[in-house]
Write an enzyme that holds these catalytic residues in place. Structure first.
Site, PDB file in Angstrom:
ATOM      1  CB  THR A  26       7.322  16.157 -16.172  1.00 52.76           C
ATOM      2  OG1 THR A  26       6.233  16.006 -15.264  1.00 52.76           O
ATOM      3  CG2 THR A  26       8.018  17.481 -15.909  1.00 52.76           C
ATOM      4  N   GLY A  80       7.453  10.892 -20.934  1.00 49.11           N
ATOM      5  CA  GLY A  80       8.750  10.530 -21.480  1.00 49.11           C
ATOM      6  C   GLY A  80       9.503   9.626 -20.530  1.00 49.11           C
ATOM      7  CD  GLU A 101       7.527  12.147 -14.291  1.00 46.17           C
ATOM      8  OE1 GLU A 101       7.796  13.163 -14.964  1.00 46.17           O
ATOM      9  OE2 GLU A 101       8.368  11.271 -14.014  1.00 46.17           O
TER      10      GLU A 101
END
Length: 211
Positions: A26, A80, A101
């Site tokens: 994301t 990221g 994540e």
């Protein structure tokens, strides 16, 4: 920095294997990766997404979005970070997608982290550490964080994709992120800690260069 983000997103494509399923994170840097992934959509089975935001972008570009429960282990996860130390340990969760994540990172054989140079730090903690909590546990978790020397701030008005809340912890200089991650995980009501230290990144790209 936006050029470094674009370069990192495009460089991560070289780790994508033909016929595989790609875990997708994301954020603004990942958005460049998803754009680049669209050129390979006929060479992959699809993607597992960590957020509604990424899911919408993937679908818009015609990339099939798959459920992790149906795919089994993934070969690669690209995401990221808000901070990255010299040992590829991370702080993530600025976009409040940290739980999904972390799940996808744990399910992936290789974790490729894409960042710009502003995210590279010697010691984690200048960026407030996000912690996803079950709503009824917010005050309890906050008190436990204060005991550990942190300053917890509720991210008011933010609800995660899982229906939970986020506390951002200020004031920590995290010299031993693995131990802190394990400790915080024992506090009742914490869903996920935004430390990716027990499962750090395997590869970190700063722009198009490996760290």
């Amino acid at each position: 920095m936006s050029n470094e983000k674009r370069l990192a997103g495009e460089a991560a494509i070289r780790y994508v294997e033909d016929g595989g399923i790609v875990g997708v994170g994301t954020g603004s840097t990942v958005a460049f990766f998803i754009d680049a992934l669209a050129d390979l959509k006929d060479r992959i089975q699809g993607a597992v997404s960590s957020s509604e935001q990424s899911t919408a972008q993937l679908k818009r570009l015609g990339i099939p979005v798959l459920e992790l429960n149906a795919t089994g282990p993934l070969s690669i996860y690209v995401d990221g970070a808000d901070e990255c130390d010299p040992y590829k340990r991370l702080i993530k969760g600025g976009g409040a997608a940290l739980t999904r994540e972390k799940i996808i990172a744990a399910a992936s054989a290789k974790f490729v982290c894409i960042i710009d140079s502003s995210k590279r730090v010697e010691l984690l903690g200048k960026f407030p550490l996000p912690i996803e909590v079950i709503p009824m546990a917010r005050s309890l978790v906050g008190r436990e964080i204060v005991k550990r020397g942190g300053n917890p701030v509720w991210r008011d008005g933010v609800v995660t994709d899982n229906g939970n809340w986020v506390i951002d912890v200020h004031g920590w200089q995290i010299a031993d992120p693995v131990t802190l991650e394990k400790d915080l995980n024992q506090i009742p009501g914490i869903v996920t800690v935004g430390l990716f230290a027990q499962r750090a990144a395997d590869v970190v790209l700063i722009g198009d260069r490996e760290m």
